[in-house]
Design an enzyme around this catalytic site. Structure first.
Site, PDB file in Angstrom:
ATOM      1  N   LYS A   1     -11.403   1.093  -2.890  1.00  0.00           N
ATOM      2  CA  LYS A   1     -10.157   1.762  -3.529  1.00  0.00           C
ATOM      3  C   LYS A   1     -10.459   1.669  -4.934  1.00  0.00           C
ATOM      4  O   LYS A   1     -11.309   2.286  -5.566  1.00  0.00           O
ATOM      5  CB  LYS A   1      -9.092   0.723  -3.185  1.00  0.00           C
TER       6      LYS A   1
ATOM      7  N   HIS B   1      -4.911  -3.018  -3.170  1.00  0.00           N
ATOM      8  CA  HIS B   1      -4.547  -2.246  -4.003  1.00  0.00           C
ATOM      9  C   HIS B   1      -4.270  -2.910  -5.502  1.00  0.00           C
ATOM     10  O   HIS B   1      -3.916  -2.249  -6.542  1.00  0.00           O
ATOM     11  CB  HIS B   1      -3.271  -1.437  -3.801  1.00  0.00           C
TER      12      HIS B   1
ATOM     13  N   SER C   1       0.731  -1.296   0.056  1.00  0.00           N
ATOM     14  CA  SER C   1      -0.069   0.038  -0.060  1.00  0.00           C
ATOM     15  C   SER C   1       0.666   1.120  -0.104  1.00  0.00           C
ATOM     16  O   SER C   1       0.342   2.235  -0.468  1.00  0.00           O
ATOM     17  CB  SER C   1      -0.992  -0.005   1.153  1.00  0.00           C
TER      18      SER C   1
HETATM   19  C1  PLP Z   1      -6.857  -0.042   2.692  1.00  0.00           C
HETATM   20  C2  PLP Z   1      -6.086  -1.380   3.144  1.00  0.00           C
HETATM   21  C3  PLP Z   1      -6.931  -2.184   4.031  1.00  0.00           C
HETATM   22  C4  PLP Z   1      -8.210  -1.658   4.428  1.00  0.00           C
HETATM   23  O1  PLP Z   1      -9.305  -1.550   3.851  1.00  0.00           O
HETATM   24  P1  PLP Z   1     -10.508  -0.577   4.396  1.00  0.00           P
HETATM   25  O2  PLP Z   1     -11.709  -1.225   3.461  1.00  0.00           O
HETATM   26  O3  PLP Z   1     -10.126   0.777   3.983  1.00  0.00           O
HETATM   27  O4  PLP Z   1     -10.781  -0.866   5.909  1.00  0.00           O
HETATM   28  C5  PLP Z   1      -6.586  -3.443   4.058  1.00  0.00           C
HETATM   29  N1  PLP Z   1      -5.336  -3.973   3.700  1.00  0.00           N
HETATM   30  C6  PLP Z   1      -4.714  -3.231   2.764  1.00  0.00           C
HETATM   31  C7  PLP Z   1      -3.678  -3.760   2.042  1.00  0.00           C
HETATM   32  C8  PLP Z   1      -5.085  -1.890   2.370  1.00  0.00           C
HETATM   33  O5  PLP Z   1      -4.429  -1.206   1.689  1.00  0.00           O
END
Ligand code: PLP
Length: 399
Positions: A244, A212, A184
């Site tokens: 995302k 991602h 991330s």
């Molecule tokens: C953003 C993210 C999460 C968390 O997801 P949310 O739905 O925003 O709580 C989990 N794992 C990774 C690798 C992330 O980048």
């Protein structure tokens, strides 16, 4: 009480002095219909190069339309948890569509990726067992491992041999190996095929959190596995988020029917929480369709990534080795990233400084993210501004 309040003030002052205090930016509005690329902040329009809206779907009319229709039909709230009466038709259909999209038997919807990771690690590992995670795994994987009570070992970033060292120390008790697919804060990819081999050898679960990657990486948006040519059977537990690349909200776990049934019975962050609103699930369904039918979004994004890297490296900007939409500019110190953030804001860009503890000490960075909503001209102006902002600032690892 008084002493407790003093302790909070002291810690806040320490964060301020160390340039580690975080502040929110309020997006007062969006200057472009249907796009999140132009934010209004403090009355000024900024090009947003910090969102995770990789495909440019967060304000797509198909998502908002699906959300409105579902709100009219089902209302705003789910009114109960999934195992009571909160599970609705939109949730059910989204789960079936996510299973089909990821090529797996079943998928289970969660309110967030954070909760999905707590669920998975807590359900599959516990006291007396070992969990082996990449050192740069997302905080939610690490918190899941801590909460599970398992013996957590963190291996050197993206180093399958280092992971093997921890597994081979105690293969009997190694329950789970976990990693981000696309990291991330770094934008690089995990060595999934090697980790899969290791997990199979040790009889451990392999968990890949492709928050991602899904929707955006791979020609068809199939994520890190598609990009690396890894079969879905090699990765028994796949986690994805809907907030995302899919521009909506929520998350899911995909895998075999037994895994999903087990999580439904055991995962506390699934059982003891209200089901996410059906309009949100409807928006995610619309996003899944757009992400699959509008391949031009990934093609355009890939072209922008190449353009950004060529131009930024040409201006001497210290980029990390990433081929994805996450393009960190490694400045090292808190002072340097905050100065660069301010300079970019003055030039009309929102690029947020990422500092410890989100990233390891000494590796503060600007996390530039590119999206399908950006234009070539916006990317060109950003690289010019970055070149100027980085001139005279310290390089990677600077104190
Ligand atoms: C953003 C993210 C999460 C968390 O997801 P949310 O739905 O925003 O709580 C989990 N794992 C990774 C690798 C992330 O980048």
């Amino acid at each position: 009480m008084k002493r407790a309040a003093h302790a909070l003030e002291a810690e806040l002052s320490r964060l301020e002095a160390a340039q580690l205090r975080r502040r929110r930016i309020t997006a007062e509005g969006f200057a472009e219909p249907g796009s999140r690329a132009l934010l209004t902040v403090r009355g000024r329009t900024l090009v947003d190069f910090s969102s995770n809206d990789y495909l440019g779907l967060a304000r797509h009319p198909a998502l908002a339309g699906a959300m409105r229709a579902a709100a009219d039909a089902a209302g705003a709230g789910s009114a109960a948890s999934h195992l009571v009466t909160g599970h609705g038709a939109e949730h059910q259909q989204l789960e079936e569509e996510l299973a089909a999209f990821t090529g797996r038997a079943r998928a289970l919807l969660f309110s967030s990726g954070y909760m999905a990771n707590l669920a998975v690690i807590g359900a599959l590992a516990g006291r007396g067992e070992r969990v082996v995670l990449d050192r740069l795994s997302h905080a939610s994987l690490i918190d899941g491992a801590r909460l599970s009570g398992a013996d957590l070992r963190r291996y050197a970033h993206a180093d399958a041999r280092a992971a093997a060292h921890f597994v081979d120390e105690d293969p009997e008790h190694t329950a789970l190996i976990g990693t981000d697919g696309v990291f991330s804060m770094d934008g690089d990819l995990a060595p999934v095929a090697e980790l899969a081999q290791l997990a199979r050898r040790a009889g451990a679960w392999l968990v890949v959190d492709d928050a991602h990657g899904l929707g955006v990486v791979g020609a068809g948006g199939g994520g890190t596995l598609e990009e690396q040519g890894v079969e879905s059977s090699e990765v028994p537990v796949l986690i994805g988020t809907l907030g995302k690349a899919f521009g909506s909200f929520g998350a899911f776990v995909a895998g075999e029917a037994a895994l999903i049934d087990y999580l439904t019975q055991k995962a506390r962050s699934y059982i003891y929480t209200t089901a996410l609103p059906q309009p949100v699930a409807a928006a995610s369904r619309a996003a899944l369709k757009v992400a699959q039918s509008e391949g031009w979004r990934r093609t355009h994004l890939t072209a922008l990534i190449g353009r950004f890297r060529r131009r930024a490296l040409g201006c001497g900007v210290p980029l990390a080795a990433s081929g994805t939409a996450i393009q960190p500019v490694m400045l090292g110190s808190e002072a340097a990233v905050l100065a660069a953030q301010r300079a970019l804001e003055a030039a009309g860009f929102c690029v947020v400084a990422i500092r410890p503890p989100t990233v390891p000490p000494g590796s503060a960075r600007l996390r530039v993210t590119l999206t399908a909503a950006h234009t070539e001209a916006q990317v060109d102006r950003l690289t010019d501004a970055l070149g100027e902002a980085c001139t005279g600032l310290a390089g990677p690892g600077a104190a």
